[in-house]
Design a protein around this motif. Structure first.
Motif, mmCIF file in Angstrom:
data_model
loop_
_atom_site.group_PDB
_atom_site.id
_atom_site.type_symbol
_atom_site.label_atom_id
_atom_site.label_comp_id
_atom_site.label_asym_id
_atom_site.label_seq_id
_atom_site.Cartn_x
_atom_site.Cartn_y
_atom_site.Cartn_z
ATOM 1 N N UNK A 448 -2.380 2.727 19.062
ATOM 2 C CA UNK A 448 -2.237 4.168 18.812
ATOM 3 C C UNK A 448 -3.108 4.620 17.638
ATOM 4 N N UNK A 449 -4.016 3.737 17.208
ATOM 5 C CA UNK A 449 -4.916 4.050 16.086
ATOM 6 C C UNK A 449 -4.144 4.473 14.834
ATOM 7 N N UNK A 450 -3.031 3.748 14.605
ATOM 8 C CA UNK A 450 -2.248 3.974 13.400
ATOM 9 C C UNK A 450 -1.281 5.135 13.475
ATOM 10 N N UNK A 451 -1.197 5.806 14.611
ATOM 11 C CA UNK A 451 -0.302 6.960 14.716
ATOM 12 C C UNK A 451 1.155 6.553 14.894
ATOM 13 N N UNK A 452 1.377 5.354 15.422
ATOM 14 C CA UNK A 452 2.744 4.882 15.645
ATOM 15 C C UNK A 452 2.844 3.420 15.233
ATOM 16 N N UNK A 453 4.085 2.970 15.083
ATOM 17 C CA UNK A 453 4.350 1.582 14.734
ATOM 18 C C UNK A 453 5.761 1.229 15.139
ATOM 19 N N UNK A 454 6.246 0.093 14.639
ATOM 20 C CA UNK A 454 7.576 -0.359 15.026
ATOM 21 C C UNK A 454 8.667 0.548 14.470
ATOM 22 N N UNK A 455 8.369 1.341 13.429
ATOM 23 C CA UNK A 455 9.339 2.333 12.963
ATOM 24 C C UNK A 455 9.723 3.291 14.084
ATOM 25 N N UNK A 627 0.224 -16.475 2.611
ATOM 26 C CA UNK A 627 -0.614 -15.545 3.360
ATOM 27 C C UNK A 627 -1.289 -14.635 2.343
ATOM 28 N N UNK A 628 -2.555 -14.327 2.597
ATOM 29 C CA UNK A 628 -3.316 -13.487 1.682
ATOM 30 C C UNK A 628 -4.240 -12.580 2.481
ATOM 31 N N UNK A 629 -4.663 -11.458 1.895
ATOM 32 C CA UNK A 629 -5.528 -10.524 2.627
ATOM 33 C C UNK A 629 -6.801 -11.209 3.116
ATOM 34 N N UNK A 630 -7.192 -10.866 4.328
ATOM 35 C CA UNK A 630 -8.411 -11.441 4.898
ATOM 36 C C UNK A 630 -9.656 -10.692 4.453
ATOM 37 N N UNK A 631 -9.491 -9.555 3.789
ATOM 38 C CA UNK A 631 -10.626 -8.771 3.337
ATOM 39 C C UNK A 631 -10.218 -7.843 2.218
ATOM 40 N N UNK A 632 -11.146 -7.054 1.693
ATOM 41 C CA UNK A 632 -10.839 -6.156 0.576
ATOM 42 C C UNK A 632 -10.050 -4.927 1.030
ATOM 43 N N UNK A 633 -9.410 -4.271 0.069
ATOM 44 C CA UNK A 633 -8.727 -3.011 0.346
ATOM 45 C C UNK A 633 -7.357 -3.206 0.965
ATOM 46 N N UNK A 634 -6.706 -2.068 1.220
ATOM 47 C CA UNK A 634 -5.362 -2.109 1.788
ATOM 48 C C UNK A 634 -5.418 -2.527 3.243
ATOM 49 N N UNK A 635 -4.547 -3.464 3.597
ATOM 50 C CA UNK A 635 -4.486 -3.992 4.957
ATOM 51 C C UNK A 635 -3.276 -3.394 5.688
ATOM 52 N N UNK A 636 -3.249 -3.509 7.030
ATOM 53 C CA UNK A 636 -2.111 -2.974 7.776
ATOM 54 C C UNK A 636 -0.757 -3.516 7.317
ATOM 55 N N UNK A 637 -0.695 -4.778 6.911
ATOM 56 C CA UNK A 637 0.573 -5.320 6.433
ATOM 57 C C UNK A 637 0.993 -4.644 5.131
ATOM 58 N N UNK A 638 0.033 -4.300 4.292
ATOM 59 C CA UNK A 638 0.350 -3.564 3.067
ATOM 60 C C UNK A 638 0.971 -2.212 3.408
ATOM 61 N N UNK A 639 0.421 -1.560 4.421
ATOM 62 C CA UNK A 639 0.968 -0.260 4.840
ATOM 63 C C UNK A 639 2.376 -0.410 5.392
ATOM 64 N N UNK A 640 2.611 -1.474 6.166
ATOM 65 C CA UNK A 640 3.939 -1.700 6.728
ATOM 66 C C UNK A 640 4.982 -1.882 5.631
ATOM 67 N N UNK A 641 4.632 -2.587 4.560
ATOM 68 C CA UNK A 641 5.583 -2.904 3.496
ATOM 69 C C UNK A 641 5.678 -1.818 2.439
ATOM 70 N N UNK A 642 4.836 -0.794 2.526
ATOM 71 C CA UNK A 642 4.845 0.268 1.518
ATOM 72 C C UNK A 642 6.045 1.186 1.718
#
Length: 660
Positions: A448-455, A627-642
């Motif tokens: 959904x290109x970030x428009x939806x998630x498990x919430x 587990x650690x970020x695979x690249x720079x910046x905020x990752x999708x998992x960071x958004x999920x836990x925010x």
């Protein structure tokens, strides 16, 4: 003639030897015919039980930890027999975990006269009580002899607190849905103890507490926590945190930490959109004397924490996930419940096939809500995900056994110690289930290109029918249908591949889709370090392949690991490493040194009454999952836990502690 007479006997003997043996006589073997068992207990009917059962409990004997119970059960005119049962199949336990073995000194009377009784020969949690003519009610008296030592069961009573669970000390009549049987409960507690429960209409006269009439289903679902040292905290939304502690000083909760609990309530409501309670109580014991528990209820939960979990907030961060996990169960498991797990009474066996939704998704939300609220630090939650990912990346049992099959473990295994737990598997629907739901979230987000998630799934699936405190059951097809309403996808194949089929790839795809990766380091992640420190153990599962207690005894051994292949298994005690007396640092130093050596690590062990030196040929160094970020910046998992309802409460170090 003389020659013939000499040969004849010999020839006769040879012929006898060559002759076929006589047929052996058959050995007698009795063969009984099966006698089919006769079920004498009626099935539950969805009709009201006539009358109200009076239940009086004397809980004042904290020395002997005995509960004295008096129960008055009305009977109908002309009724010939009363069948009373103790709950056997318990909600939240997912198996037959009733404590009939702790029920003693049972007597039944009618009109003041003792009645004979028999225990049902098939269903031993039931008593058959013939009734005399003219009986209007039956009075049952018995004692619940709660455990005095941990090998007898969970400790329910200490000199300063108790956990009173109604299912352990109340009989109910056979033949009715438990939601249709009314009770009038009364308990007398030790002098001046505070009493917490989700039951309605609490009234107190001295040390005797009564509540409003309540059906047996809600009574069993509303345990009591009581104690000498207690405090209640308001968390908003008609939710309370009720804490009982070994010592009054352990009840101090800093304002910023109270704010984290309040934010947990906010974040859970934000996820689900609507509550399934009219009021709610966190029943939290801060004790190392009361037995551990983490058990969900519709309008409350029972959670046990270390005595200093409030006052040493950072040190005890690793264990507070139980708070978020059990709270989320009000929606997931208590309200929305698998159809094959819901039963009309506590006699009918439960089926657990969808516990990977009930517990697996709750394990997922426990992690997410703990991070979003600040009940746990984010690095602790990442460590919990890392521990699961690391373990399931090497677990031998995944080759032969599916996640769904482990949902049967509460029925036949229930957390008993295993010789090789990673080969046998054990209730992996919790943590591997959580990794599956993390992947579900990422599939939805990417699709959904970030428009939806498990919430969005949680709100559609768990948040329906606001303030309904009953149960709404579901099937596998209902889960798939709701997922497709959020994001159309082949969810049936997706879930069956990951949950119902063994020998699948390690369940790390969700972590990778979320912008993180599983890595191995030479020190434990923050969550694992907290657990190891608290339990005084040395975890070397991913290097040598075992875990040691504080005395160097092997408490678990990983199947096919270097230690396993060398013959080091549970029960062996490590005495020395490369000729030096064992301690945790010595064995870790030896593992590190072996990276640059071709020599095996020499482990002197004691097993039973024998000492032996075991060479372990391992040169990979210390290994712990992160587990650690695979690249720079905020990752999708960071958004999920925010957090979704505003910033986190400030992180303030405990007194006398550096917040590094």
């Amino acid at each position: 003639m003389k020659l013939q007479s000499a040969v004849a006997p010999l020839l006769y003997a040879v012929l006898l030897t060559a002759a076929p043996p006589a047929l052996a006589q058959p050995v007698p073997r009795s063969k009984p015919s099966a006698v089919l068992p006769i079920v004498t207990i009626p099935a539950a009917r969805d009709v009201p039980f006539p009358g109200t059962i009076g239940l009086k409990i004397d809980a004042t004997d904290t020395t002997r930890r005995v509960f004295h119970v008096t129960e008055t059960v009305p009977v109908q005119a002309g009724q010939k027999e009363l069948i009373l049962q103790l709950p056997e199949w318990l909600p939240g336990e997912h198996g037959p975990r009733g404590d009939m073995n702790l029920i003693a000194d049972v007597h039944f009377k009618a009109g003041g006269k003792e009645l004979a009784w028999t225990r049902d020969p098939l269903e031993t949690f039931a008593f058959h009580i013939p009734l005399p003519e003219g009986a209007k009610d039956v009075t049952a008296t018995f004692v619940h002899t709660s455990a005095l030592a941990s090998n007898e069961g969970r400790i329910e009573v200490t000199p300063d607190m108790m956990s009173l669970q109604w299912d352990k000390m109340a009989f109910y009549p056979a033949g009715y849905y438990v939601r249709n049987i009314d009770f009038a409960p009364t308990v007398t507690f030790p002098h001046d103890w505070q009493v917490f429960t989700a039951l309605d209409g609490q009234r107190r006269s001295g040390d005797t507490v009564t509540w409003s009439k309540v059906d047996f289903e809600q009574l069993v679902d509303s345990p009591v926590l009581a104690g000498r040292h207690a405090r209640q905290f308001d968390l908003g939304h008609n939710v309370r945190l009720d804490a009982v502690a070994d010592e009054a000083r352990d009840l101090e909760l800093a304002p910023e930490h109270l704010a984290a609990f309040r934010k947990l309530v906010d974040e859970a409501l934000a996820v689900h959109g609507a509550p399934h309670f009219d009021h709610y109580d966190f029943l939290v014991s801060l004790s190392d004397k009361l037995g551990d528990i983490g058990l969900e209820h519709q309008r409350s939960n029972e959670s046990s924490l270390d005595p200093q979990s409030f006052t040493k907030w950072r040190d005890k961060d690793w264990e507070r996930n139980v708070i978020a996990h059990e709270f989320n169960h009000s929606w997931d498991g208590k309200y929305r419940r698998p159809a094959d797990l819901w039963t009309p009474d506590y006699r009918q066996p439960m089926e657990n096939s969808l516990l990977w939704v009930y517990e697996g998704q709750d394990q997922f939300w426990g992690h997410v809500l703990a991070a979003r609220s600040g009940v746990q630090r984010k690095d602790i939650v990442l460590g919990e995900f890392a521990n699961s990912a690391g373990y399931y990346s090497v677990q031998a049992g995944r080759e032969w056994r599916s996640v769904e099959d482990t949902t049967n473990d509460p029925i036949f295994e229930y957390r008993r110690a295993q010789p090789f737990g990673d080969l046998s598997r054990n209730e992996d629907y919790y943590s591997e289930g959580a990794l599956v739901w993390l992947e579900v979230d990422q599939v939805i987000r990417q699709g959904t290109h970030g428009q939806k998630g498990i919430d969005d799934f949680a709100r559609a699936f768990f948040g329906v029918n606001p303030r309904d405190i009953g149960q709404l059951t579901y099937t596998f097809d209902d889960v798939v249908k709701t997922l497709n309403s959020v994001y159309p996808y082949d969810w049936e194949t997706f879930l069956k591949d990951r949950v119902y089929r063994p020998n699948q790839p390690p369940p790390v795809r969700g972590i990778e889709m979320a912008g993180y990766k599983l890595v191995w380091k030479d020190k434990p992640n923050p969550y694992a370090a907290g657990v190891d420190t608290d339990r005084k153990r040395t975890s070397l599962s991913y290097s040598l392949g075992f875990t040691l207690d504080k005395d160097g005894k092997v408490t678990s051994a990983l199947w096919n690991s270097p230690a396993f292949n060398a013959g080091l298994v549970t029960g062996a005690q490590v005495m020395a490493i490369n000729g030096k007396a064992y301690d945790s640092d010595t064995i870790k130093d030896a593992i590190t040194a072996a990276k640059t050596s071709k020599d095996p690590i020499e482990v002197l062990i004691k097993r039973d009454d024998r000492f032996m030196t075991v060479p372990v040929d391992y040169h990979g160094g210390l290994r712990y999952p992160w587990i650690e970020p695979a690249g720079p910046g905020q990752q999708p998992l960071d958004s999920l836990l925010a957090p979704k309802t505003g910033p986190l409460p400030p992180q303030v170090p405990d007194k006398g502690e550096d917040d590094d």
